[in-house]
Scaffold this motif. Structure first.
Motif, PDB file in Angstrom:
ATOM      1  N   GLU A 188     -55.196  63.965 -20.675  1.00  0.00           N
ATOM      2  CA  GLU A 188     -56.454  63.709 -21.071  1.00  0.00           C
ATOM      3  C   GLU A 188     -56.715  63.413 -22.459  1.00  0.00           C
ATOM      4  OE1 GLU A 188     -58.870  63.550 -18.734  1.00  0.00           O
ATOM      5  OE2 GLU A 188     -57.304  63.952 -17.326  1.00  0.00           O
ATOM      6  N   ILE A 189     -55.910  63.978 -23.285  1.00  0.00           N
ATOM      7  CA  ILE A 189     -56.032  63.460 -24.629  1.00  0.00           C
ATOM      8  C   ILE A 189     -55.160  62.358 -25.146  1.00  0.00           C
ATOM      9  CG2 ILE A 189     -56.028  64.433 -27.061  1.00  0.00           C
ATOM     10  CD1 ILE A 189     -57.948  65.699 -25.470  1.00  0.00           C
ATOM     11  N   ARG A 217     -53.437  49.352 -19.791  1.00  0.00           N
ATOM     12  CA  ARG A 217     -53.703  50.176 -20.954  1.00  0.00           C
ATOM     13  C   ARG A 217     -54.683  51.373 -20.269  1.00  0.00           C
ATOM     14  NH1 ARG A 217     -54.723  49.259 -26.708  1.00  0.00           N
ATOM     15  NH2 ARG A 217     -56.547  50.989 -27.242  1.00  0.00           N
ATOM     16  N   ASN A 248     -57.391  53.915 -19.654  1.00  0.00           N
ATOM     17  CA  ASN A 248     -58.806  53.927 -19.939  1.00  0.00           C
ATOM     18  C   ASN A 248     -59.374  55.579 -20.500  1.00  0.00           C
ATOM     19  OD1 ASN A 248     -61.449  53.364 -20.642  1.00  0.00           O
ATOM     20  ND2 ASN A 248     -62.263  53.127 -18.527  1.00  0.00           N
ATOM     21  N   LYS A 249     -58.502  56.439 -20.969  1.00  0.00           N
ATOM     22  CA  LYS A 249     -58.689  57.652 -21.012  1.00  0.00           C
ATOM     23  C   LYS A 249     -57.992  58.246 -22.439  1.00  0.00           C
ATOM     24  CE  LYS A 249     -56.851  60.276 -17.929  1.00  0.00           C
ATOM     25  NZ  LYS A 249     -56.563  60.982 -16.587  1.00  0.00           N
ATOM     26  N   GLY A 250     -58.451  59.200 -23.135  1.00  0.00           N
ATOM     27  CA  GLY A 250     -58.144  59.598 -24.328  1.00  0.00           C
ATOM     28  C   GLY A 250     -57.735  58.583 -25.396  1.00  0.00           C
ATOM     29  N   HIS A 287     -55.754  54.850 -34.758  1.00  0.00           N
ATOM     30  CA  HIS A 287     -55.611  55.786 -33.629  1.00  0.00           C
ATOM     31  C   HIS A 287     -55.237  57.453 -33.774  1.00  0.00           C
ATOM     32  CE1 HIS A 287     -54.440  52.198 -31.044  1.00  0.00           C
ATOM     33  NE2 HIS A 287     -55.791  52.211 -31.241  1.00  0.00           N
ATOM     34  N   ASP A 302     -58.892  58.421 -34.794  1.00  0.00           N
ATOM     35  CA  ASP A 302     -59.505  58.493 -33.377  1.00  0.00           C
ATOM     36  C   ASP A 302     -59.028  59.916 -32.784  1.00  0.00           C
ATOM     37  OD1 ASP A 302     -60.679  55.973 -33.923  1.00  0.00           O
ATOM     38  OD2 ASP A 302     -59.287  54.900 -32.298  1.00  0.00           O
ATOM     39  N   GLU A 346     -60.514  63.080 -34.284  1.00  0.00           N
ATOM     40  CA  GLU A 346     -61.811  63.274 -33.768  1.00  0.00           C
ATOM     41  C   GLU A 346     -61.727  64.107 -32.564  1.00  0.00           C
ATOM     42  OE1 GLU A 346     -65.164  60.838 -34.398  1.00  0.00           O
ATOM     43  OE2 GLU A 346     -64.547  60.391 -36.132  1.00  0.00           O
ATOM     44  N   LEU A 347     -60.994  63.324 -31.595  1.00  0.00           N
ATOM     45  CA  LEU A 347     -60.960  64.059 -30.142  1.00  0.00           C
ATOM     46  C   LEU A 347     -60.398  65.453 -30.159  1.00  0.00           C
ATOM     47  CD1 LEU A 347     -61.888  62.627 -27.761  1.00  0.00           C
ATOM     48  CD2 LEU A 347     -59.321  61.832 -27.120  1.00  0.00           C
ATOM     49  N   ASN A 376     -62.217  69.037 -29.340  1.00  0.00           N
ATOM     50  CA  ASN A 376     -61.736  69.533 -28.207  1.00  0.00           C
ATOM     51  C   ASN A 376     -61.007  70.762 -28.632  1.00  0.00           C
ATOM     52  OD1 ASN A 376     -62.582  68.041 -25.513  1.00  0.00           O
ATOM     53  ND2 ASN A 376     -61.959  66.463 -26.983  1.00  0.00           N
ATOM     54  N   PHE A 386     -63.858  67.510 -41.549  1.00  0.00           N
ATOM     55  CA  PHE A 386     -63.841  67.257 -40.161  1.00  0.00           C
ATOM     56  C   PHE A 386     -62.532  67.271 -39.799  1.00  0.00           C
ATOM     57  CE2 PHE A 386     -65.042  64.214 -36.635  1.00  0.00           C
ATOM     58  CZ  PHE A 386     -65.128  65.242 -35.611  1.00  0.00           C
ATOM     59  N   TYR A 387     -61.490  66.516 -40.373  1.00  0.00           N
ATOM     60  CA  TYR A 387     -60.166  66.602 -40.150  1.00  0.00           C
ATOM     61  C   TYR A 387     -59.644  66.215 -41.574  1.00  0.00           C
ATOM     62  CZ  TYR A 387     -60.282  61.298 -39.283  1.00  0.00           C
ATOM     63  OH  TYR A 387     -60.258  59.995 -39.310  1.00  0.00           O
ATOM     64  N   ARG A 432     -67.521  63.087 -29.231  1.00  0.00           N
ATOM     65  CA  ARG A 432     -66.855  61.836 -28.818  1.00  0.00           C
ATOM     66  C   ARG A 432     -66.432  61.804 -27.425  1.00  0.00           C
ATOM     67  NH1 ARG A 432     -63.761  58.522 -32.756  1.00  0.00           N
ATOM     68  NH2 ARG A 432     -62.445  57.244 -31.378  1.00  0.00           N
ATOM     69  N   ASN A 450     -64.378  60.576 -23.861  1.00  0.00           N
ATOM     70  CA  ASN A 450     -62.915  60.530 -23.945  1.00  0.00           C
ATOM     71  C   ASN A 450     -62.841  59.455 -22.973  1.00  0.00           C
ATOM     72  OD1 ASN A 450     -60.421  60.997 -23.962  1.00  0.00           O
ATOM     73  ND2 ASN A 450     -60.370  62.955 -22.616  1.00  0.00           N
ATOM     74  N   LYS A 451     -63.267  58.281 -22.904  1.00  0.00           N
ATOM     75  CA  LYS A 451     -63.407  57.181 -21.750  1.00  0.00           C
ATOM     76  C   LYS A 451     -63.601  55.922 -22.533  1.00  0.00           C
ATOM     77  CE  LYS A 451     -66.584  57.516 -18.819  1.00  0.00           C
ATOM     78  NZ  LYS A 451     -67.317  58.264 -17.723  1.00  0.00           N
ATOM     79  N   GLY A 452     -62.873  55.012 -22.198  1.00  0.00           N
ATOM     80  CA  GLY A 452     -63.149  53.555 -22.820  1.00  0.00           C
ATOM     81  C   GLY A 452     -63.032  53.537 -24.209  1.00  0.00           C
ATOM     82  N   LEU A 501     -58.443  46.176 -23.546  1.00  0.00           N
ATOM     83  CA  LEU A 501     -59.007  47.010 -22.271  1.00  0.00           C
ATOM     84  C   LEU A 501     -59.810  46.107 -21.544  1.00  0.00           C
ATOM     85  CD1 LEU A 501     -58.955  49.773 -21.349  1.00  0.00           C
ATOM     86  CD2 LEU A 501     -61.221  50.226 -22.423  1.00  0.00           C
ATOM     87  N   GLU A 516     -57.298  43.358 -19.672  1.00  0.00           N
ATOM     88  CA  GLU A 516     -56.695  44.259 -18.577  1.00  0.00           C
ATOM     89  C   GLU A 516     -57.525  44.503 -17.437  1.00  0.00           C
ATOM     90  OE1 GLU A 516     -52.639  45.520 -19.541  1.00  0.00           O
ATOM     91  OE2 GLU A 516     -53.802  46.704 -20.910  1.00  0.00           O
TER      92      GLU A 516
END
Lengths: 324, 324, 324, 324
Positions: free
Chosen positions: B28-29, B141, B143-145, B229, B232, B235-236, B240, C300-301, D141, D143-145, D236, D239
């Motif tokens: 997921e991440i 590619r 579409n997740k995490g 990335h 990004d 943040e994620l 989480n 935040f990070y 945030r 977790n998609k797209g 994205l 693809e």
């Protein structure tokens, strides 16, 4: 062990009818530094190029390719390659060397692109005010332009992609990584490497009405590694009236994020903004793009390439760079 | 030709006491996909990993390293390496294979890290809804995490960096690229590679009071290639509740822009946000950082690393990841 | 309409005991340009600052804040604010102006930070070789350092955050956007703005044993907008021996991706690498971070901030910048 | 105080003949979340949009603009604007509200683009599993797209740019920031804002043979703030077979780094990858690009825009998106 005998692209020589403009471009805009000057030639390098130079700029009445220089993997590798090149008829013989390197063996591709292979080479030694505590970097990051980090690859226009490709594979041990093949079996382009890079060398079919014979340069590429630097450079170029031919864009072939510009001398320069993908698989099957897939091969995303991209190489009769 | 006999890091197996958490993290991440499941193991890969899997996650009562798998450059290369490994006494013998690959020869480092070397391997075949027109990419590619692109390297904690390093150089043909050496001549860390990457394998001295013996994992690294990335992902992760141990930062050694996190099973994972620098010089002299230069070696820019970085490997008695 | 009477941060004056070092930093590293020089002062601007200057550097025997200059929204707005400031007792009276602007009304915060508010101001006119075809940019992008784009905000150390905040809200019409409040109700920090930026002005509690009285500068911030530029700058600073105090990191408050450095004169400078979030809601309820949430508010990070961040402002008795 | 009466763009409603495709695009590709569904409409928001929704998607037999909703700066501001709109003849009267907001006053531009202005609005409340410790962010945030952060602006095609521009300036208090003016004095495009953003609203001359009357939508823009996200999204989209009309590129006007795509319903969506420049000067003189400068105005760097960009708006007779 032909396969591992060539280690890397050492340097490229280009010709320019406008040495002042060309040097301004590479030094002020791409942040390269001058390491030597002799006769009509100036020797330059990027800040992460480890050797004496990666680019030799020589004054001539028109732009074009001087020569491409490959470094062998060892003294033995060099000797093995020279033996094969001599047998092939492509060999031109030894030169004693040049500023920055020792003896080199000269040869030509079927299209008469001048090349050399060598072993002895001089390492760059940073001047005192250019040293860095970053011990794997040969000099401090420059404070000028949007500085390129190293030479990446060379792309040559060809009357016959397959013949030139085969020569580099058979005589020098290059690996075919990707190619675009027409329905009649002829190749439009081939990307070759001796390392995990997708290419240090590419051949692209010359789609112009052939002008001034063979041996044309399509482009030399320098490497940034960071996409933002393509955006930064685009701003700097636009504000300094240097023509951006195409990009920033992403190719399908090699997954390169890149852009193309004409240096004031008229040669096309590519700037490489990421590392594309790398090939570690020792049993890599070349990626074949068909005639129907050529569009995705060329552009993964970004606008289509302009006509000049397929028809202009140097030397060329009608330059897209206005003469001064 | 020992020097070219190992081609690449094929995959790594890790142990986890929390398979649900670990799989959630990688899928997921980090956007990895599951290609198979058998017994207590799940097989995963990044979207630009070409083989069946690059990561095998196996349930155990504590985290740690299962094994590291190297791919030889050819069938002959494999045979040459096995012959030497047998002689060295480090060889453990052949296994028939595993999901995704054929026969593999098992061996251990002086510190008892389990490894294998193999030639026959299965390529990933994308399911219909995962295919892409980008022919050099094995799947679309995700579409997740914030999806990682490929496995990059593995870093092992060692009781004796030099002994482990020498073993990999002597028996497998790895090249020493950089190392940190104390004034008494002992090595704190060594970075080794078989390709232009600065490392597919590193050994770091274990600075904890040795706990639970040898064979500890410091971290596995996955590759993004793009600095954004890391931001990004930061943040994620933060949103989480996954602990970021350090970074984004840039190491002096290898010039890696990276960050470190603990997956829920307790293993440290590195995320690599650029390509560092690449070594094409066939005559590379290892970069030696002295005891006085260790700070720059570790951090080129960014905050100092926390104590856990030097003392925590898996398995470990006191995990920085709270148990659930 | 107090609420809309102040339009923007016009410029800041700082003091420096090392004018050569300070100017080298702003000009060679941050790519700012000098527009004038008079007496002990030099006037500088970023390439997207529209006015005559955004930074005035004045030689003094220690670093610190000269003054902060605000531009009113109109001549009427200016008059309204002056009337209120006069009534408040904080007003110090009019000056005729300075290089780059006309009459300005001077006042002080409760902590004696010197400020002024003005309307008449001079626009920067690019020299011929600095003009650009990008008509919304006052000059060509510089070819030096990692050039900052504009001044962003100022952060002042305070003996009493609430008193200073209230003054700016009551007399100048600033909006409170975020603040950190201790359990006893006292504020640790407040972020205030007159625009959708989260702050043009912040007050942070001085956690040092108060030294040399009030009116200290915590930092001035300049804006890049792109995260990569923080990475580029980090490299340039490290290789030029300028101390990075913290970052790149991301604050919780204001969501700023940023870093902090000490210019050679000893003042802290923030570089802002994105645009954080913007506040368009006219009915914005200030975000209140509690004592328990202060850690997330600050980071935040990224790594925790060093102690100096909370205790060092200029002027200061013990500078973290070594004297020369 | 007409000048400050409108505070921000609150939301936009679009029509789509393909609600499934349109929702898939906004939810799976742009990472937006659905907050409500009623009748033929679905309400969506980006993860940093603070209100109930920023986008309303309504099923219709062809794509196009539903309405544009502006939030006033206060209840008084709303009343002042309604009074002026009533006088102007453009007012259509009050509605009680919609999901997510209270009473709104409807009006039309000279080209019959439907708009409304309102004060009472509902804030988004994150579900328990969507909350974040980042207190200035309304939800975690996604977790998609490649998730967009907030709505940015709307661009409307016009038969008469000047008439529409004047209406928004005179009746709503918008400021003209930039415009492109032909030699005959007519405007090709105008960019207007009520905040430091260069535009929340633009009008572009309709260069198609006028089809289906007035009130066309050129595009809605959502904001990322980071250039890399445009690259990620390009991958994205490619693809997933979504047509990228243009970009990533940088406009001269507004300095926006951006790209344009067609959502499956046929409407053009812009993605904004940085923050352009911001206008804080209260006395800003609109930037005027002449007919001769139109090329730089449109493209600062990047390939020229395709013909569709100037001729296609929604609704449109011949859509560039193939019907299913």
């Amino acid at each position: 062990m032909k396969r591992f005998d060539v280690a890397q692209l050492a340097h490229v020589e280009i010709f320019t009818p406008d040495p002042d403009g060309t040097l301004w471009f590479f030094k002020e805009i791409l942040g390269m530094s001058e390491t030597a000057r002799e006769g009509q030639s100036v020797y330059l390098r990027s800040y992460e190029d480890f050797y004496h130079h990666s680019l030799k700029v020589t004054e001539r009445n028109e732009p074009g390719l001087g020569h491409v220089s490959w470094r062998a993997s060892s003294k033995n590798s060099l000797e093995r390659r020279v033996k094969d090149l001599e047998k092939s008829g492509a060999g031109k013989g030894w030169i004693d060397g040049d500023l920055g390197h020792g003896a080199a063996y000269q040869f030509v591709t079927p299209d008469n692109h001048r090349m050399e292979i060598l072993w002895d080479i001089d390492y760059y030694q940073a001047a005192e005010n250019e040293t860095t505590s970053l011990k794997n970097r040969p000099q401090k990051r420059p404070n000028k332009g949007v500085p390129v980090r190293r030479i990446d690859h060379v792309n040559l226009m060809s009357s016959n992609v397959t013949a030139n490709k085969n020569f580099m594979m058979d005589e020098l041990g290059f690996n075919l990584r990707e190619h675009v093949v027409k329905n009649d079996g002829s190749e439009i382009g081939s990307w070759l490497s001796v390392s995990p890079l997708v290419h240090e060398l590419a051949f692209m079919g010359d789609q112009s009405t052939p002008e001034r014979g063979l041996g044309k340069l399509h482009h030399i590429a320098f490497w940034y590694g960071f996409p933002q630097h393509l955006h930064d450079l685009s701003e700097l170029l636009t504000e300094n009236n240097i023509k951006i031919e195409a990009g920033p864009l992403k190719h399908g072939v090699s997954q390169a994020m890149c852009m193309y510009v004409f240096e004031p001398g008229g040669n096309r320069i590519e700037l490489f903004g990421d590392s594309g993908y790398l090939i570690f698989d020792p049993d890599w099957k070349p990626v074949t793009w068909t005639e129907e897939e050529v569009e995705q091969a060329i552009i993964f995303y970004g606008a289509p390439l302009p006509d000049t991209y397929f028809k202009y190489g140097t030397p060329h009769v009608k330059s897209p760079v206005p003469s001064k």
